[in-house]
Enzyme design. Structure first.
Site, PDB file in Angstrom:
ATOM      1  CG  ASP A   1      -0.185  -0.092   2.538  1.00 42.05           C
ATOM      2  OD1 ASP A   1       0.593  -1.046   2.694  1.00 42.05           O
ATOM      3  OD2 ASP A   1      -0.346   0.786   3.408  1.00 42.05           O
TER       4      ASP A   1
ATOM      5  CD  GLU B   1       4.061   0.907   7.070  1.00 49.64           C
ATOM      6  OE1 GLU B   1       4.819   1.303   7.975  1.00 49.64           O
ATOM      7  OE2 GLU B   1       3.646   1.657   6.159  1.00 49.64           O
TER       8      GLU B   1
END
Length: 571
Positions: free
Chosen positions: A151, A217
């Site tokens: 991400d 994350e």
């Protein structure tokens, strides 16, 4: 400039909650007290580890040509072009279409790295988490785990970028795009290195290799790395992995004849504190002496007037790092070398604080008021005001101490106005801590009945992590690989522990190994724009990182007995 550069190399220690250095707060005009050090640390370096004994092609041969660079650009572009954004308010997977790009990430990885997908076992954890397992031939050896995240953070305004943030434009030197560094650089580098290793049909690792790629994350990692960790603990047990490597650290920085490699061996703690003030409203034509926003502003001023105290912990990573620099770059900053040799940790801390404002946060708890909201109408006094404060907690402090300070300073303001405080209700650990702290009795002095209540709560709390070793066999292989990959003529490569001001997915992997390192293998100046406009990476630097990952796996897979003084079973 030399002092700036040197201090940018500094790391921070951990060791649990410790007493503060006897000193006044920064800005008071008093210097912290100095005290001598009895550290026996000498910063001896492990040998550089050349993996060529395994007979595989060298990393230099594989990842230094123009052809290999072009191939790597195409690989990296394919990932960067996917807008796999982690938003703070993402809903369930089957209800929020903003998750859909992560399916594209999986497709790109499968298309770009066919050999990994043919020879490794792939498990999809909690829909989007990826766990690749390349089974080793010796089950007695603990696996190694290489981590990255899929991400990226959102783009505030694409129009402000030089090139569109998801075009992955390559200008012949730099590859531009959101995630080009954080953290698809690691993802591309790890997958490319393993693809090359597995392209040899006769090669099979002795030690199991795990690749773990979370997907949230940037939103604290609970759905991604958190779920992957649960599976790994069940499969391998606590302390069942030899080493974990994720993003982070300060990469590599040169100083004179030395190149400092700076993996983070510890993460500062994290806690978000929310203050919600409820007061009576009224017409703005007859305001109270302070509206709720005015009262909350006083609380903010009180918090910011009381910053936390910087401290270098004796024999911790930052102390050891500065000792390394005093040994290998003694003339760069003579004052620093003098303070190190005198064991003056208080003086070293003050040197960092005086050098530049942001350097203090390597050794100090940070406090940032990031969110404030309140008021609905320009002619009506606000009735609910909310403030969010983000803390990154240094090891000499604790979340409980932060909670206590926020409540104490807030109450010192609102008690004057007869406003009740409800702090951290249901948090037994906090109230047990508070019972031991000094309490202030404050009487209301306001003639106005605000009929108010201040509610204080915390979210997303984690104390400073344990410190990973910077000695012993695992460190020697890790640091020895760094010294081999980045070796240069007539220079010394010095791996030294560093701090992590932010947090990574490793917060979820701590029970799996004591050897957790956060390091992106890239030199300073080879990337720009993290979490802001024009994020980009110089592909020459990316290629060095791929070479490092390739050699790291080989070195952990090698028979090292006799070369570094221990057998692989010790890993």
């Amino acid at each position: 400039m030399a002092l700036m550069k040197l201090l940018l190399l500094a790391g921070v220690a951990v060791g649990g909650v410790a007493a503060l250095v006897p000193s006044s707060l920064p800005g008071s005009g008093q210097r912290p007290l100095s005290f001598g050090s009895k550290s026996s640390f000498t910063c001896d370096l492990p040998p550089a580890l050349d993996p060529s004994r395994d007979g595989l092609p060298s990393a230099t041969d594989l990842f230094s040509s123009k052809k290999s660079l072009n191939r790597q650009v195409e690989r990296h572009q394919a990932l960067v072009r996917v807008p796999s954004i982690c938003y703070d308010d993402l809903g369930p997977f089957d209800e929020d279409d903003r998750w859909l790009p992560f399916y594209n990430v999986h497709d790109v990885l499968e298309e770009t790295y066919p050999i990994v997908h043919k020879r490794a076992k792939l498990e999809k954890i909690n829909t989007f988490g990826l766990l690749y397992t390349i089974e080793g031939s010796n089950s007695a050896l603990k696996p190694i785990l290489l981590a990255a995240h899929q991400d990226v953070v959102p783009v505030a305004d694409a129009a402000t970028w030089t090139y569109p943030p998801f075009d992955a434009y390559f200008d012949g030197e730099w590859l531009w795009g959101r995630g080009s560094m954080d953290d698809k650089d690691s993802l591309t580098g790890i997958m490319s290195a393993v693809e090359e290793l597995l392209s040899d049909p006769d090669w099979k690792p002795t030690r199991t290799i795990l690749l773990a790629f979370g997907f949230d994350e940037e939103c604290s990692g609970y759905r991604g790395a958190g779920a992957i960790s649960e599976l790994l603990v069940k499969r391998y047990g606590e302390n069942g992995i030899a080493m974990i490597l994720d993003e982070g650290g300060l990469g590599l920085l040169d100083l004179g004849d030395a190149l400092y490699a700076l993996p983070a061996v510890y993460e500062k703690g994290l806690v978000d504190i929310w203050l919600e003030l409820h007061v009576v409203g009224g017409h703005s034509s007859t305001p109270f002496p302070h509206t709720g926003i005015g009262l909350m502003s006083q609380i903010i001023n009180k918090l910011e007037a009381n910053p936390y105290t910087p401290k270098i912990i004796e024999d911790g990573p930052i102390h050891r790092h500065l000792q390394c620099q005093a040994r290998y770059s003694p003339k760069a900053v003579p004052k620093l070398t003098e303070l190190v040799n005198n064991g003056d940790l208080g003086g070293l801390a003050q040197l960092m604080v005086d050098a530049r404002y942001d350097l203090r946060y390597l050794i100090q708890t940070s406090q940032a008021v990031d969110i404030i909201s309140g008021g609905q109408k320009i002619n009506a006094m606000p009735e609910v005001i909310t403030v969010g404060v983000n803390y990154r907690v240094a090891p000499q402090d604790s979340i409980l101490q932060v909670q206590h300070n926020v409540a104490k300073y807030a109450e010192s303001i609102v008690s004057e106005y007869g406003i009740k405080v409800r702090a951290f209700e249901g948090d037994d650990s906090y109230h047990g801590y508070l019972a031991k702290a000094d309490a202030e009795s404050l009487q209301a002095r306001s003639d106005v009945d605000y009929n108010g209540t201040l509610v204080i709560r915390k979210t997303d709390g984690s104390n400073p992590t344990p410190m990973s070793p910077t000695d012993g066999p695992v460190w020697d292989v890790f640091a020895g690989t760094i010294r081999h990959t980045f070796a240069f003529k007539d220079g010394t490569v010095v791996p030294a522990g560093q701090t992590m001001n932010g947090n990574t997915d490793t917060r979820h992997y701590l029970s799996l190994s004591p050897h957790v390192y956060r390091w992106s293998p890239i030199r300073a100046g080879e990337y720009e724009g993290l979490h802001t406009i024009d994020e980009r990476i110089r592909m020459k630097g990316h290629m060095e990182g791929v070479r490092f990952y390739y050699d790291l796996v080989r070195n952990f897979n090698a028979e090292l007995d006799g070369e570094v003084g221990y057998a692989p079973s010790e890993l």
